[in-house]
Design a protein around this motif. Sequence first.
Motif, short mmCIF file in Angstrom:
data_model
loop_
_atom_site.label_atom_id
_atom_site.label_comp_id
_atom_site.label_asym_id
_atom_site.label_seq_id
_atom_site.Cartn_x
_atom_site.Cartn_y
_atom_site.Cartn_z
N GLY A 1 0.84 -1.19 0.00
CA GLY A 1 0.00 0.00 0.00
C GLY A 1 0.88 1.24 0.00
N TRP A 2 0.28 2.36 -0.35
CA TRP A 2 1.10 3.57 -0.39
C TRP A 2 1.38 4.08 1.02
CZ3 TRP A 2 -1.20 7.72 1.92
CH2 TRP A 2 -2.59 7.82 1.89
N THR A 3 2.48 4.80 1.14
CA THR A 3 2.89 5.38 2.41
C THR A 3 3.08 6.88 2.22
OG1 THR A 3 4.04 3.35 3.08
CG2 THR A 3 4.68 5.40 4.20
N PRO A 4 2.56 7.70 3.12
CA PRO A 4 2.74 9.15 2.94
C PRO A 4 4.20 9.55 3.07
CG PRO A 4 1.77 8.66 5.10
CD PRO A 4 1.76 7.38 4.33
N LYS A 5 4.50 10.67 2.42
CA LYS A 5 5.84 11.26 2.44
C LYS A 5 6.88 10.40 1.71
CE LYS A 5 4.23 14.49 5.23
NZ LYS A 5 4.02 15.88 4.78
N VAL A 6 6.41 9.53 0.81
CA VAL A 6 7.32 8.72 0.00
C VAL A 6 7.00 8.96 -1.47
CG1 VAL A 6 8.06 6.38 -0.61
CG2 VAL A 6 7.52 6.93 1.78
N ALA A 7 8.01 9.18 -2.29
CA ALA A 7 7.81 9.39 -3.72
C ALA A 7 7.83 8.05 -4.44
CB ALA A 7 8.89 10.31 -4.27
N TYR A 8 6.81 7.80 -5.25
CA TYR A 8 6.72 6.56 -6.01
C TYR A 8 6.69 6.88 -7.52
CZ TYR A 8 5.11 4.49 -1.58
OH TYR A 8 5.00 4.07 -0.27
N ARG A 9 7.57 6.27 -8.27
CA ARG A 9 7.57 6.43 -9.72
C ARG A 9 6.71 5.35 -10.35
NH1 ARG A 9 8.55 10.77 -12.33
NH2 ARG A 9 9.40 9.63 -14.13
N TRP A 10 6.00 5.70 -11.41
CA TRP A 10 5.21 4.73 -12.15
C TRP A 10 5.41 4.96 -13.65
CZ3 TRP A 10 1.79 7.16 -15.36
CH2 TRP A 10 1.35 8.45 -14.99
N LEU A 11 5.23 3.89 -14.41
CA LEU A 11 5.40 3.96 -15.87
C LEU A 11 4.30 3.12 -16.51
CD1 LEU A 11 6.93 4.59 -18.49
CD2 LEU A 11 8.41 2.62 -18.00
N LEU A 12 3.55 3.74 -17.41
CA LEU A 12 2.48 3.08 -18.15
C LEU A 12 2.90 2.88 -19.60
CD1 LEU A 12 -0.58 2.24 -18.61
CD2 LEU A 12 -0.96 4.66 -19.17
N HIS A 13 2.80 1.64 -20.07
CA HIS A 13 2.95 1.34 -21.49
C HIS A 13 1.55 1.00 -22.01
CE1 HIS A 13 7.35 1.07 -21.25
NE2 HIS A 13 7.20 0.36 -20.16
N HIS A 14 1.00 1.82 -22.88
CA HIS A 14 -0.36 1.58 -23.38
C HIS A 14 -0.32 1.42 -24.90
CE1 HIS A 14 -4.61 1.42 -23.51
NE2 HIS A 14 -4.81 2.64 -23.94
N ARG A 15 -0.78 0.27 -25.37
CA ARG A 15 -0.80 -0.03 -26.80
C ARG A 15 -2.21 -0.51 -27.19
NH1 ARG A 15 3.12 2.23 -25.78
NH2 ARG A 15 5.30 1.77 -26.33
N PRO A 16 -3.15 0.40 -27.33
CA PRO A 16 -4.53 -0.01 -27.62
C PRO A 16 -4.70 -0.75 -28.93
CG PRO A 16 -4.27 2.37 -27.87
CD PRO A 16 -3.02 1.86 -27.23
#
Length: 348
Positions: free
Chosen positions: A329-344
């Motif tokens: 689960g997410w935690t406050p005061k922490v930076a999380y990077r995310w990356l989406l690859h979308h190929r419809p």
Amino acid sequence: GDSDTHGDVCDNCPVVSNPSQNDVDGDGAGDKCDDDIDNDGLLNTADNCPKTANGNQADGDGDGFGDLCDNCPQHTNPGQEDADEDLLGDACDDNIDSGSDGVEDSVDNCPNVANGDQQDVDGDGLGDACDSDSDNDGIDDTTDNCLLIPNSDQKDTDGNGRGDACTSDFDGDKIVDSDDNCIANPNVHATDFRQLQMVALDPQTASTPPVWIVYDNGAEIHQTLNSDPAIAVGDHTLVDVDFEGTFFIEDTSDDDFVGFIFSYQSNSKFYVMMWKKGPQSWFGQAERGVTLKLIDSATGPGTALRDALWLTGSTTNQATLLWHDSSIGWTPKVAYRWLLHHRPDIGT
């Protein structure tokens, strides 16, 4: 001075309350105190598209809304009603979409070919996806060494397969490829959320709407309130995309969902990635972790869709659970990077 939580020194409207700090034309003067929001030389009071630059004020259907900001430019609809919030007015919205790309046939420049971005480089009314000569230079796209820039001579000095005309700027948008976020789309070169569309997902019981503040020339969004469920939709339309960002939650008192949407077609059809800090029973059981859902709601915004979003699972005629990972689960005061690859175009 205006009590909007932004100090006078850094407030783009120091004498007018504007918590969102919206500034469409990026001139440093917030929209709330800018007499010409879109910087097209026309005062807002005399501009038929006050937030979209249109110096010629073209209004083909005579309904008082300029063609560039009219959600039915060929149908008179002064109320601009848009029940499903797909940016196509009810007056011309028939929900017929042969290409299944989220663009209805009535306004689709390639009605039988999926091209959600509606890119039309040469402006001939035929989308690039179904135009054999996208840049109208007399060279078929299958052999053109600059697909998006006219270069009938096909000059290629270094013989690398890319014509000289598009060596450093593939899409011809005057932004060199090294600085361009979308090198094959002349309409998009940077992430910019300054023109947000806010969509309430439970409007019947809504009491606390979100407040979005956009920083860094549109690249950074802050939600400043623990609000009712809502989404913020940008005005860029893309097809295949790699999109990345950072989540950072400052609030230590709550454990609700955070997330993002993609492939938005209407307030009833979109994908959503949601992240829950911990398990919670409210409108059903929401489990900790990351959830990916396909929203295809028969009712649209309201309590049924709200409940379906909250539940970690599928809901008939509302939402389909595609994936769930309960490991973190997410935690406050922490930076999380995310990356989406979308190929419809290939369904991923």
